[in-house]
Design a protein around this motif. Structure first.
Motif, mmCIF file in Angstrom:
data_model
loop_
_atom_site.group_PDB
_atom_site.id
_atom_site.type_symbol
_atom_site.label_atom_id
_atom_site.label_comp_id
_atom_site.label_asym_id
_atom_site.label_seq_id
_atom_site.Cartn_x
_atom_site.Cartn_y
_atom_site.Cartn_z
ATOM 1 N N LEU A 89 0.786 -1.135 -0.067
ATOM 2 C CA LEU A 89 -0.028 0.139 -0.002
ATOM 3 C C LEU A 89 0.878 1.454 -0.051
ATOM 4 N N ALA A 90 1.900 1.191 0.704
ATOM 5 C CA ALA A 90 2.782 2.276 0.830
ATOM 6 C C ALA A 90 3.448 2.755 -0.564
ATOM 7 N N LYS A 91 3.955 1.331 -1.149
ATOM 8 C CA LYS A 91 4.649 1.522 -2.390
ATOM 9 C C LYS A 91 3.813 2.051 -3.553
ATOM 10 N N HIS A 92 2.406 1.767 -3.624
ATOM 11 C CA HIS A 92 1.268 1.897 -4.631
ATOM 12 C C HIS A 92 0.549 2.926 -4.057
ATOM 13 N N TRP A 93 0.786 3.737 -3.202
ATOM 14 C CA TRP A 93 -0.222 4.672 -2.547
ATOM 15 C C TRP A 93 -0.974 5.396 -3.542
ATOM 16 N N TYR A 94 -0.464 5.885 -4.656
ATOM 17 C CA TYR A 94 -1.215 6.717 -5.367
ATOM 18 C C TYR A 94 -2.025 6.052 -6.389
ATOM 19 N N SER A 95 -1.769 4.797 -6.508
ATOM 20 C CA SER A 95 -2.926 4.144 -7.132
ATOM 21 C C SER A 95 -4.342 3.977 -6.503
ATOM 22 N N TYR A 96 -4.245 4.211 -5.203
ATOM 23 C CA TYR A 96 -5.505 4.174 -4.374
ATOM 24 C C TYR A 96 -5.965 5.446 -3.719
ATOM 25 N N SER A 97 -5.221 6.379 -3.655
ATOM 26 C CA SER A 97 -5.712 7.623 -3.006
ATOM 27 C C SER A 97 -5.469 8.744 -3.686
ATOM 28 N N THR A 98 -6.194 9.776 -3.344
ATOM 29 C CA THR A 98 -5.793 11.182 -4.180
ATOM 30 C C THR A 98 -5.092 12.165 -3.240
ATOM 31 N N GLU A 99 -5.108 11.707 -2.069
ATOM 32 C CA GLU A 99 -4.536 12.439 -0.886
ATOM 33 C C GLU A 99 -3.032 12.143 -0.764
ATOM 34 N N PRO A 100 -2.214 13.089 -0.907
ATOM 35 C CA PRO A 100 -0.698 12.851 -0.775
ATOM 36 C C PRO A 100 -0.284 12.183 0.704
ATOM 37 N N PHE A 101 0.624 11.125 0.301
ATOM 38 C CA PHE A 101 1.203 10.321 1.386
ATOM 39 C C PHE A 101 1.637 11.146 2.628
ATOM 40 N N GLU A 102 2.183 12.168 2.599
ATOM 41 C CA GLU A 102 2.750 12.930 3.384
ATOM 42 C C GLU A 102 1.592 13.543 4.254
ATOM 43 N N ASP A 103 0.686 14.038 3.575
ATOM 44 C CA ASP A 103 -0.553 14.721 4.162
ATOM 45 C C ASP A 103 -1.372 13.633 5.043
ATOM 46 N N PHE A 104 -1.618 12.524 4.478
ATOM 47 C CA PHE A 104 -2.145 11.497 5.052
ATOM 48 C C PHE A 104 -1.628 11.149 6.552
ATOM 49 N N ARG A 105 -0.418 11.046 6.392
ATOM 50 C CA ARG A 105 0.468 10.735 7.440
ATOM 51 C C ARG A 105 0.233 11.572 8.688
ATOM 52 N N LYS A 106 0.313 12.971 8.246
ATOM 53 C CA LYS A 106 0.353 13.996 9.260
ATOM 54 C C LYS A 106 -1.315 14.081 9.767
ATOM 55 N N ARG A 107 -2.196 13.836 8.899
ATOM 56 C CA ARG A 107 -3.733 13.932 9.418
ATOM 57 C C ARG A 107 -3.930 12.720 10.277
ATOM 58 N N ALA A 108 -3.365 11.357 10.047
ATOM 59 C CA ALA A 108 -3.565 10.197 10.784
ATOM 60 C C ALA A 108 -2.882 10.357 12.233
ATOM 61 N N HIS A 109 -1.882 11.130 12.101
ATOM 62 C CA HIS A 109 -1.157 11.271 13.615
ATOM 63 C C HIS A 109 -1.780 12.296 14.359
ATOM 64 N N GLN A 110 -2.129 13.417 13.765
ATOM 65 C CA GLN A 110 -2.863 14.409 14.603
ATOM 66 C C GLN A 110 -4.150 13.811 15.010
ATOM 67 N N SER A 111 -5.048 13.138 14.144
ATOM 68 C CA SER A 111 -6.242 12.450 14.620
ATOM 69 C C SER A 111 -6.032 11.767 15.825
ATOM 70 N N LEU A 112 -4.948 11.068 15.969
ATOM 71 C CA LEU A 112 -4.875 10.090 17.006
ATOM 72 C C LEU A 112 -4.425 10.996 18.318
ATOM 73 N N LEU A 113 -3.616 12.084 18.028
ATOM 74 C CA LEU A 113 -3.417 12.858 19.242
ATOM 75 C C LEU A 113 -4.518 14.038 19.779
ATOM 76 N N ASN A 114 -5.419 13.906 18.624
ATOM 77 C CA ASN A 114 -6.560 14.949 19.212
ATOM 78 C C ASN A 114 -7.770 14.077 20.020
ATOM 79 N N TYR A 115 -7.514 12.819 19.954
ATOM 80 C CA TYR A 115 -8.373 11.797 20.592
ATOM 81 C C TYR A 115 -7.349 10.909 21.818
ATOM 82 N N TRP A 116 -6.339 11.616 22.201
ATOM 83 C CA TRP A 116 -5.324 11.091 23.000
ATOM 84 C C TRP A 116 -6.252 10.635 24.377
ATOM 85 N N GLY A 117 -6.954 11.395 24.889
ATOM 86 C CA GLY A 117 -7.667 11.299 26.292
ATOM 87 C C GLY A 117 -8.657 9.862 26.169
#
Length: 208
Positions: A89-117
Motif C-alpha cells: 500500500l505504501a509503495k502503490h499509494w497513488y494508485s489508491y488515494s488522491t491524498e498525498p502520502f505525507e498529508d495522510f500521515r500528518k492527518r492520521a497522526h494528528q487525529s490520534l493526538l486529538n483523541y489521546w484522552g
C-alpha cells in the motif's frame, strides 16, 4: 490488515480513524456498557475494523499468500501478510488515494493526538512510537518491514520466526504484489460501501 491499511480505509473522519485503530483494545460487543464513553462515530470505526478483518480473513488472495508462508510461520502467516500488504500500500499509494502520502500521515497522526484522552493507556506507547518514528512511511522500505516484523515477533507468546519474513517478501515479491493488487481494490469497495452508508467521505481511488 495492519496499521497503514486500517487507517487508510477509515476515510476522512477522525473518529472513524481513531475507532478503527482502537479496535484491537476493545473486547466483545461494541455496545457493551464498558464502551458507553465512545461516541457513535468511534463505535463505527471499531465496527469498520471488524468488517475489514472479516473480509481479509476470508479472501482468496490472502489464502493464496498463506499457502506460501504457512510452512514457516504457521498461525502467524496471516500476521506476516498483513504487514506485507502495508508495504505494498505504501509503495502503490497513488494508485489508491488522491491524498498525498505525507498529508495522510500528518492527518492520521494528528487525529490520534486529538483523541489521546480516550486511548487506553496500554495503546499510547504504540501510538507515540508510530508518530515519533513515522512507521507508516517506513513500511515502504524493506528495513521498515523487517523492523515491524521483528517488533511483532518479540511480542508473541511462542517462537514465530517472523523476524525472518522479510526474506520471503524479497523472494516472492511479485507474487505477493500480484495478490495484493487483486485484493486491495475489493476491500476498498467494501469500505466505500460502509462509509457511504454512514455518510462519511473518503479519498479512495476506485480501481475497476
Amino acid at each position: 490488515m495492519n496499521f497503514l491499511a486500517h487507517l487508510f480505509l477509515s476515510g476522512d473522519s477522525e473518529e472513524i480513524l481513531v475507532g478503527n485503530l482502537l479496535e484491537d483494545y476493545v473486547v466483545g460487543r461494541i455496545e457493551h456498557p464498558r464502551n458507553q464513553h465512545f461516541s457513535s462515530n468511534i463505535k463505527n470505526g471499531i465496527l469498520l475494523h471488524r468488517i475489514i478483518d472479516t473480509f481479509t480473513d476470508t479472501h482468496t488472495a490472502v489464502s493464496t499468500c498463506k499457502t506460501v508462508l504457512y510452512k514457516h510461520y504457521h498461525k502467524y502467516a496471516s500476521v506476516v501478510i498483513d504487514i506485507y500488504f502495508d508495504h505494498y500500500l505504501a509503495k502503490h499509494w497513488y494508485s489508491y488515494s488522491t491524498e498525498p502520502f505525507e498529508d495522510f500521515r500528518k492527518r492520521a497522526h494528528q487525529s490520534l493526538l486529538n483523541y489521546w484522552g480516550i486511548l487506553p493507556d496500554k495503546m499510547k506507547p504504540m501510538v507515540d512510537s508510530m508518530i515519533k518514528y513515522d512507521w507508516l512511511k517506513n513500511y515502504s522500505e524493506f528495513w521498515g518491514i523487517e523492523r515491524a516484523l521483528t517488533g511483532v515477533a518479540q511480542r508473541t507468546a511462542y517462537k514465530s520466526n517472523m523476524e525472518k519474513a522479510v526474506d520471503d517478501l524479497k523472494e516472492h515479491y511479485d507474487f505477493f504484489d500480484e495478490n495484493f493488487r487483486l485484493f486491495f481494490p475489493q476491500i476498498i469497495k467494501e469500505c466505500t460501501h460502509f462509509l457511504n452508508e454512514k455518510d462519511y467521505t473518503h479519498n479512495f481511488i476506485i480501481v475497476r
